[in-house]
Design a protein around this motif. Sequence first.
Motif, PDB file in Angstrom:
ATOM      1  N   PHE B 181     -17.621 -37.347 -29.676  1.00 26.12           N
ATOM      2  CA  PHE B 181     -16.652 -36.270 -30.501  1.00 26.12           C
ATOM      3  C   PHE B 181     -15.898 -37.126 -31.469  1.00 26.12           C
ATOM      4  CE2 PHE B 181     -12.320 -36.442 -28.662  1.00 26.12           C
ATOM      5  CZ  PHE B 181     -12.844 -36.962 -27.079  1.00 26.12           C
ATOM      6  N   ALA B 182     -15.678 -36.586 -32.467  1.00 24.70           N
ATOM      7  CA  ALA B 182     -14.687 -36.792 -33.546  1.00 24.70           C
ATOM      8  C   ALA B 182     -13.561 -35.858 -33.311  1.00 24.70           C
ATOM      9  CB  ALA B 182     -15.343 -36.662 -34.772  1.00 24.70           C
ATOM     10  N   ALA B 183     -12.463 -36.248 -33.900  1.00 24.57           N
ATOM     11  CA  ALA B 183     -11.298 -35.303 -33.812  1.00 24.57           C
ATOM     12  C   ALA B 183     -10.478 -35.409 -35.294  1.00 24.57           C
ATOM     13  CB  ALA B 183     -10.601 -35.257 -32.642  1.00 24.57           C
ATOM     14  N   ASP B 184     -10.809 -35.360 -36.395  1.00 26.47           N
ATOM     15  CA  ASP B 184     -10.339 -35.658 -37.514  1.00 26.47           C
ATOM     16  C   ASP B 184      -9.192 -37.094 -37.524  1.00 26.47           C
ATOM     17  OD1 ASP B 184     -11.512 -33.452 -38.522  1.00 26.47           O
ATOM     18  OD2 ASP B 184     -10.224 -31.951 -38.264  1.00 26.47           O
ATOM     19  N   GLY B 185      -9.419 -37.942 -36.830  1.00 28.80           N
ATOM     20  CA  GLY B 185      -8.619 -38.949 -36.560  1.00 28.80           C
ATOM     21  C   GLY B 185      -7.362 -38.792 -35.911  1.00 28.80           C
ATOM     22  N   SER B 186      -7.481 -37.845 -35.140  1.00 28.08           N
ATOM     23  CA  SER B 186      -6.264 -37.625 -34.306  1.00 28.08           C
ATOM     24  C   SER B 186      -6.340 -38.556 -32.958  1.00 28.08           C
ATOM     25  CB  SER B 186      -6.247 -36.125 -33.786  1.00 28.08           C
ATOM     26  OG  SER B 186      -7.170 -35.740 -32.964  1.00 28.08           O
ATOM     27  N   THR B 187      -5.109 -38.382 -32.109  1.00 27.89           N
ATOM     28  CA  THR B 187      -5.083 -39.399 -31.020  1.00 27.89           C
ATOM     29  C   THR B 187      -6.441 -39.135 -29.978  1.00 27.89           C
ATOM     30  OG1 THR B 187      -3.558 -37.922 -29.923  1.00 27.89           O
ATOM     31  CG2 THR B 187      -2.780 -39.909 -31.191  1.00 27.89           C
ATOM     32  N   PHE B 188      -6.986 -37.469 -30.079  1.00 27.83           N
ATOM     33  CA  PHE B 188      -7.994 -37.328 -29.256  1.00 27.83           C
ATOM     34  C   PHE B 188      -9.210 -38.129 -29.154  1.00 27.83           C
ATOM     35  CE2 PHE B 188      -6.059 -33.117 -30.064  1.00 27.83           C
ATOM     36  CZ  PHE B 188      -5.458 -33.220 -28.734  1.00 27.83           C
ATOM     37  N   GLU B 189      -9.178 -39.019 -30.444  1.00 25.92           N
ATOM     38  CA  GLU B 189     -10.499 -39.787 -30.599  1.00 25.92           C
ATOM     39  C   GLU B 189     -10.574 -40.849 -29.769  1.00 25.92           C
ATOM     40  OE1 GLU B 189     -11.212 -40.330 -34.836  1.00 25.92           O
ATOM     41  OE2 GLU B 189     -11.967 -38.453 -35.244  1.00 25.92           O
ATOM     42  N   SER B 190      -9.438 -41.374 -29.225  1.00 24.60           N
ATOM     43  CA  SER B 190      -9.378 -42.563 -28.326  1.00 24.60           C
ATOM     44  C   SER B 190      -9.244 -42.250 -26.853  1.00 24.60           C
ATOM     45  CB  SER B 190      -8.046 -43.470 -28.736  1.00 24.60           C
ATOM     46  OG  SER B 190      -6.846 -42.877 -28.597  1.00 24.60           O
ATOM     47  N   GLU B 191      -9.798 -41.051 -26.653  1.00 21.82           N
ATOM     48  CA  GLU B 191      -9.805 -40.447 -25.462  1.00 21.82           C
ATOM     49  C   GLU B 191     -11.384 -40.146 -24.775  1.00 21.82           C
ATOM     50  OE1 GLU B 191      -5.836 -37.809 -25.912  1.00 21.82           O
ATOM     51  OE2 GLU B 191      -7.548 -36.696 -25.080  1.00 21.82           O
ATOM     52  N   ILE B 192     -11.352 -40.417 -23.407  1.00 17.35           N
ATOM     53  CA  ILE B 192     -12.600 -39.875 -22.825  1.00 17.35           C
ATOM     54  C   ILE B 192     -12.407 -38.756 -21.941  1.00 17.35           C
ATOM     55  CG2 ILE B 192     -14.134 -40.754 -20.851  1.00 17.35           C
ATOM     56  CD1 ILE B 192     -13.184 -43.612 -21.411  1.00 17.35           C
ATOM     57  N   TRP B 193     -13.234 -37.922 -22.323  1.00 16.72           N
ATOM     58  CA  TRP B 193     -13.226 -36.289 -21.929  1.00 16.72           C
ATOM     59  C   TRP B 193     -14.248 -36.076 -20.648  1.00 16.72           C
ATOM     60  CZ3 TRP B 193     -11.923 -31.929 -25.568  1.00 16.72           C
ATOM     61  CH2 TRP B 193     -10.690 -32.094 -26.087  1.00 16.72           C
ATOM     62  N   CYS B 194     -13.868 -35.666 -19.477  1.00 10.74           N
ATOM     63  CA  CYS B 194     -14.620 -35.393 -18.365  1.00 10.74           C
ATOM     64  C   CYS B 194     -14.415 -33.835 -17.989  1.00 10.74           C
ATOM     65  CB  CYS B 194     -14.619 -36.073 -17.251  1.00 10.74           C
ATOM     66  SG  CYS B 194     -13.040 -36.248 -16.457  1.00 10.74           S
ATOM     67  N   ARG B 195     -14.976 -33.219 -17.020  1.00  7.36           N
ATOM     68  CA  ARG B 195     -14.741 -31.847 -16.412  1.00  7.36           C
ATOM     69  C   ARG B 195     -13.412 -31.964 -15.486  1.00  7.36           C
ATOM     70  NH1 ARG B 195     -19.891 -28.313 -14.968  1.00  7.36           N
ATOM     71  NH2 ARG B 195     -18.459 -28.095 -13.238  1.00  7.36           N
ATOM     72  N   LEU B 196     -12.643 -31.072 -15.800  1.00  7.71           N
ATOM     73  CA  LEU B 196     -11.378 -31.168 -14.941  1.00  7.71           C
ATOM     74  C   LEU B 196     -11.542 -31.349 -13.293  1.00  7.71           C
ATOM     75  CD1 LEU B 196      -8.468 -30.928 -14.790  1.00  7.71           C
ATOM     76  CD2 LEU B 196      -8.711 -28.218 -14.930  1.00  7.71           C
ATOM     77  N   ASP B 197     -12.517 -30.443 -12.825  1.00 11.62           N
ATOM     78  CA  ASP B 197     -12.557 -30.463 -11.276  1.00 11.62           C
ATOM     79  C   ASP B 197     -13.281 -31.503 -11.101  1.00 11.62           C
ATOM     80  OD1 ASP B 197     -14.944 -30.001 -12.905  1.00 11.62           O
ATOM     81  OD2 ASP B 197     -15.572 -28.025 -11.600  1.00 11.62           O
ATOM     82  N   ASP B 198     -13.993 -32.177 -11.572  1.00 10.57           N
ATOM     83  CA  ASP B 198     -14.511 -33.613 -11.402  1.00 10.57           C
ATOM     84  C   ASP B 198     -13.313 -34.605 -11.471  1.00 10.57           C
ATOM     85  OD1 ASP B 198     -17.157 -32.786 -11.061  1.00 10.57           O
ATOM     86  OD2 ASP B 198     -17.795 -34.114 -12.923  1.00 10.57           O
ATOM     87  N   PHE B 199     -12.659 -34.611 -12.261  1.00  6.74           N
ATOM     88  CA  PHE B 199     -11.494 -35.386 -12.528  1.00  6.74           C
ATOM     89  C   PHE B 199     -10.418 -35.597 -11.390  1.00  6.74           C
ATOM     90  CE2 PHE B 199      -8.355 -37.454 -15.317  1.00  6.74           C
ATOM     91  CZ  PHE B 199      -8.538 -38.922 -15.164  1.00  6.74           C
ATOM     92  N   GLN B 200     -10.220 -34.025 -11.058  1.00  3.08           N
ATOM     93  CA  GLN B 200      -9.064 -33.816  -9.715  1.00  3.08           C
ATOM     94  C   GLN B 200      -9.944 -34.283  -8.499  1.00  3.08           C
ATOM     95  OE1 GLN B 200      -8.635 -29.637 -10.328  1.00  3.08           O
ATOM     96  NE2 GLN B 200      -6.612 -29.856 -11.132  1.00  3.08           N
ATOM     97  N   LEU B 201     -11.257 -34.134  -8.437  1.00  5.88           N
ATOM     98  CA  LEU B 201     -11.661 -34.657  -7.072  1.00  5.88           C
ATOM     99  C   LEU B 201     -11.555 -35.972  -6.896  1.00  5.88           C
ATOM    100  CD1 LEU B 201     -13.648 -33.462  -4.785  1.00  5.88           C
ATOM    101  CD2 LEU B 201     -15.456 -34.138  -6.175  1.00  5.88           C
ATOM    102  N   PHE B 202     -11.811 -36.738  -7.982  1.00  6.69           N
ATOM    103  CA  PHE B 202     -12.092 -38.316  -7.918  1.00  6.69           C
ATOM    104  C   PHE B 202     -10.669 -38.919  -7.975  1.00  6.69           C
ATOM    105  CE2 PHE B 202     -16.287 -37.208  -8.993  1.00  6.69           C
ATOM    106  CZ  PHE B 202     -16.981 -37.790  -7.719  1.00  6.69           C
ATOM    107  N   THR B 203      -9.710 -38.154  -8.479  1.00  9.82           N
ATOM    108  CA  THR B 203      -8.388 -38.783  -8.522  1.00  9.82           C
ATOM    109  C   THR B 203      -7.583 -38.401  -7.279  1.00  9.82           C
ATOM    110  OG1 THR B 203      -7.662 -36.954  -9.927  1.00  9.82           O
ATOM    111  CG2 THR B 203      -8.029 -39.195 -11.100  1.00  9.82           C
ATOM    112  N   LYS B 204      -8.315 -37.445  -6.569  1.00 10.70           N
ATOM    113  CA  LYS B 204      -7.607 -36.819  -5.430  1.00 10.70           C
ATOM    114  C   LYS B 204      -6.404 -36.293  -5.829  1.00 10.70           C
ATOM    115  CE  LYS B 204      -9.517 -40.173  -2.069  1.00 10.70           C
ATOM    116  NZ  LYS B 204      -9.922 -41.038  -3.084  1.00 10.70           N
ATOM    117  N   ARG B 205      -6.389 -35.342  -6.958  1.00 11.13           N
ATOM    118  CA  ARG B 205      -5.091 -34.579  -7.286  1.00 11.13           C
ATOM    119  C   ARG B 205      -5.791 -33.031  -7.689  1.00 11.13           C
ATOM    120  NH1 ARG B 205      -2.139 -37.810 -12.236  1.00 11.13           N
ATOM    121  NH2 ARG B 205      -1.111 -35.806 -12.411  1.00 11.13           N
TER     122      ARG B 205
END
Lengths: 170, 384
Positions: B181-205
């Motif tokens: 994905f692109a984001a018009d040069g914003s800071t989002f462009e340096s991020e990795i996005w995944c599904r929230l429920d997956d991320f909560q599961l594997f970070t145990k949060r």
Amino acid sequence: MKLFNILILAAVLLCLLGCGESASTIPGGPTSANFDPKWIAAEAPTDPLNVGEAREKVKDKQPIRMVGRIGGSPNPFVDGVAAFTLMDLSLPDCAGGDCSDDGCCTPEELKRNLATVKFVNDYGKAVAVDARELLNVDAKSKVAVEGTAQRDEAGNLVVLAGRLYVYPAE
Amino acid sequence: MLLPWEYGVRNLARRPIRTGLTLLAMSIVVSLILVAIGFIRGLERSLEVSGDPDVVLIYSLTSEGNIENSTIDASVPDLINASLGAAVSRFGVIHSSPELFLASRVALRSGESGFGLIRGVTTTAPLVRRSVKLIEGRWPGTGEVIMGRLVAAKLGSKPDSFEIGQEIEFEGKKWKISGLFAADGSTFESEIWCRLDDFQLFTKRQDLSLIAMLLPSGGNSAEIELFCKERVDLELVAAREQAYFASLQEFYRPVRLVAWTIVWLVAGAGVFAGLNMMYGAVAGRVREFATLRSIGYRRLAIFVSLLQEGLLLTAAASLLAGGLGLLLLDGLAVKFTMGAFRLQMDGLTVLIGCGIGLVLGLFGSIPPAIKALRAEICYGLKAI
């Protein structure tokens, strides 16, 4: 004679500086175009409860007179609305900012001693003017408010205020 | 009477090696200035475009303004959506994005690894984060991620390490890349996005870092701010996303100050380099100046001609550096603490860089020109 003139001039300058200082610190003084004296009480309410005490004693929809200091976070005001958070007078001044400092209160302590004050119109809606302008108050001002308590299940206290008294700066 | 324009131009060509070296030195100086200004402009732009004026962020009061440190209860989004009607709602979908955001070590298949910024999101995220556009692939499913265009720069790895279908590893799990994905040069462009429920599961949060809410255009955030103040028990704070990134601009002010200091130091060094070169250039031309004066040219005419030479040289160097900057440096990804951004060689950067270059040419020429013209004609004509 020359020395006398200089002394007179210095005295006049000191008086002028002194006058300037006191004029700017008159609590509730009309300094903003949005300042509305109808919200300001001429005298302090009798026997107001401190914030912590009010949180323990006051029930929902009860009339309340409460005293405290505007603070509790780096910005205790809500931009564009006549509302702010009021903290217990027993809390140190640093509670207005970073509570992690040594010698300051803990976040839990702050939560137990914090209430929200909201100035409402006849329809019960918050007045859409910034409290700093409407009431001429600032962070750390010691104030007393009169109004109605609004409680929720989590124990939060919101005062739907109608009057405010600003104590002179100590 | 002034010396002909061609005289100064031809003089530059009379000593090609000296002129070439001066041109090279000045080009390097202007290039360094352009890099420093491009860095400042890139950082500023990245933070400017990251803040959507209609988005309000709700995060923890105790996070001290750093969303990575923020933790709020997972029930807060439902509570806010039920209590307030401030956010945009279309077809029954409230434009409110609950997110879990943190930095984690990301390992690539090539064996490289680095700290990446990971955001767990739901399908409402693109409704609120309006600058984010999926440019390749598809929205992540379970065990999948989408990558911003600058993730490679943030992790310090090659861009081809992040092709669709490849795997990366973080939080002890392998994740498949499903899109870019692109984001018009914003800071989002340096991020990795995944599904929230997956991320909560594997970070145990079970908690969240923040909630981003989209207000109607020009909408007032006071209702949300007031809610956060009233619910003391939740320890929330609401801030306009623009105000949040403006506070980051303030946070990075020392970095920008250092970059500007570098600009002035390099420019100062450039002035001295220019002075040195011009002193050398005019030292061997004392007889020429004396001859010009003896045939009737005034000191001022020769002085102007020397300034012309200096300015021509630095103008050429500025153009060269500007061209190289636009070709090679513009858009170059730079890694920094909260992500990555691109060097910004925009009009203002080139204008400031070239302007400083011309000033160097002007001030670098004046002292040697004064020195050369101070000598009397009779001594000048006898100079070797």
